[in-house]
Design a protein around this motif. Sequence first.
Motif, mmCIF file in Angstrom:
data_model
loop_
_atom_site.group_PDB
_atom_site.id
_atom_site.type_symbol
_atom_site.label_atom_id
_atom_site.label_comp_id
_atom_site.label_asym_id
_atom_site.label_seq_id
_atom_site.Cartn_x
_atom_site.Cartn_y
_atom_site.Cartn_z
ATOM 1 N N GLU A 133 32.006 -19.186 40.219
ATOM 2 C CA GLU A 133 31.509 -18.205 41.182
ATOM 3 C C GLU A 133 31.836 -18.626 42.622
ATOM 4 O O GLU A 133 30.969 -18.720 43.484
ATOM 5 N N ARG A 134 33.117 -18.871 42.852
ATOM 6 C CA ARG A 134 33.592 -19.284 44.173
ATOM 7 C C ARG A 134 34.751 -18.405 44.609
ATOM 8 O O ARG A 134 35.562 -17.981 43.789
ATOM 9 N N ILE A 135 34.799 -18.161 45.914
ATOM 10 C CA ILE A 135 35.878 -17.374 46.504
ATOM 11 C C ILE A 135 36.480 -18.155 47.651
ATOM 12 O O ILE A 135 35.755 -18.727 48.481
ATOM 13 N N LEU A 136 37.797 -18.194 47.718
ATOM 14 C CA LEU A 136 38.509 -18.843 48.817
ATOM 15 C C LEU A 136 39.090 -17.756 49.707
ATOM 16 O O LEU A 136 39.824 -16.887 49.243
ATOM 17 N N LYS A 137 38.743 -17.812 50.993
ATOM 18 C CA LYS A 137 39.153 -16.773 51.932
ATOM 19 C C LYS A 137 39.893 -17.381 53.123
ATOM 20 O O LYS A 137 39.727 -18.563 53.452
ATOM 21 N N GLU A 138 40.660 -16.550 53.776
ATOM 22 C CA GLU A 138 41.273 -16.912 55.051
ATOM 23 C C GLU A 138 40.180 -17.223 56.064
ATOM 24 O O GLU A 138 39.150 -16.542 56.120
ATOM 25 N N PHE A 139 40.378 -18.260 56.863
ATOM 26 C CA PHE A 139 39.421 -18.618 57.911
ATOM 27 C C PHE A 139 39.785 -17.889 59.192
ATOM 28 O O PHE A 139 40.866 -18.081 59.742
ATOM 29 N N ILE A 140 38.885 -17.024 59.646
ATOM 30 C CA ILE A 140 39.057 -16.335 60.917
ATOM 31 C C ILE A 140 38.346 -17.159 61.979
ATOM 32 O O ILE A 140 37.118 -17.284 61.969
ATOM 33 N N ASP A 141 39.098 -17.727 62.890
ATOM 34 C CA ASP A 141 38.576 -18.694 63.855
ATOM 35 C C ASP A 141 38.198 -17.989 65.154
ATOM 36 O O ASP A 141 39.068 -17.491 65.883
ATOM 37 N N GLY A 142 36.911 -17.928 65.428
ATOM 38 C CA GLY A 142 36.458 -17.292 66.653
ATOM 39 C C GLY A 142 34.953 -17.171 66.681
ATOM 40 O O GLY A 142 34.247 -17.632 65.773
ATOM 41 N N ASP A 143 34.436 -16.548 67.732
ATOM 42 C CA ASP A 143 33.000 -16.336 67.874
ATOM 43 C C ASP A 143 32.577 -15.093 67.109
ATOM 44 O O ASP A 143 33.317 -14.110 67.014
ATOM 45 N N THR A 144 31.367 -15.128 66.579
ATOM 46 C CA THR A 144 30.815 -13.929 65.968
ATOM 47 C C THR A 144 30.329 -12.975 67.061
ATOM 48 O O THR A 144 30.049 -13.400 68.196
#
Length: 218
Positions: free
Chosen positions: A121-132
Motif C-alpha cells: 500500500e505504497r505510492i511513489l510520486k514525483e516530488f513537487i518542490d515548493g511552498d504550499t
Amino acid sequence: MTEKRWLWKAAKFLQKFLNERVFSNALCKGMKIVVGIYFMEKMCVNSNEYEILRLLGKGKGGYSYLATDGKQEYVLKQIHHEPCEYYRFGNKIEAEINDYNRLKKIGIKIPAMIDFDKEAERILKEFIDGDTIYDLILQDKMIPSYFEQIRNMCALLYAAHTNIDYFPTNFVVQDGEIYYIDFECNEYMDEWNFENWGIKYWSKTPEFLQYANSHRNP
C-alpha cells in the motif's frame, strides 16, 4: 529470522492489534514508530529501495515522506487505515490509482505517479518542490495569479463533474505554477466546490485562522 525482520513483524503486530494508536517518540533499533506508521530508514516500493529523508505530512489517507534513491528525490506515500470521522474509504490504494488517472485525463496539474505497490500500500510520486498555498497564506505571499490558476483548474473539474480537496495544504507552487499534490477527487457537489468551501481557506479568513491556531507547533 534476522533482528530487523523480527522487528518488522513486531511492528506489524502492534499496528494491527493495537488499532494503530499513536506511538510518538518511539525508537526501536532503527525502526521508528511514528503516529501509527512504522518504517525503517529505508522503504521499498515493489523491489526498489528508497531512503526516507523526512516526513512531509499526514492526510486522512496516508503519510507522505520525502524519499530518495540516491539520484533523485520523490514522495513516498504510505497508506494508513486510521479512522476518519468525516470521510468513508473503500480500497484506498485502488482509489488513489483511479483518482490519479481521472485527474490526469481531465488535465489537472498533478505530480506524476511513478510506481505503486498494492501489497505494501505504497505510492511513489514525483516530488513537487515548493511552498504550499497554506504556507504562502501564512507568509502573506499570495498573488492574484494563484487565484486565477485555481479558477482555471475548477473550470476543467466542473466540466468533468468533479471536485477535489481544495484545502490549501494540498497545493504546491513550483516555478509559479500550482500543482494539486493530492490525488483525491469526488463527484461534483455544489456544497464542496471551491466557491462554497475551498475559498474559505485560501486567505486569512476566520476559518483559516482557527485551523492555523489549532495546528501550531508546540
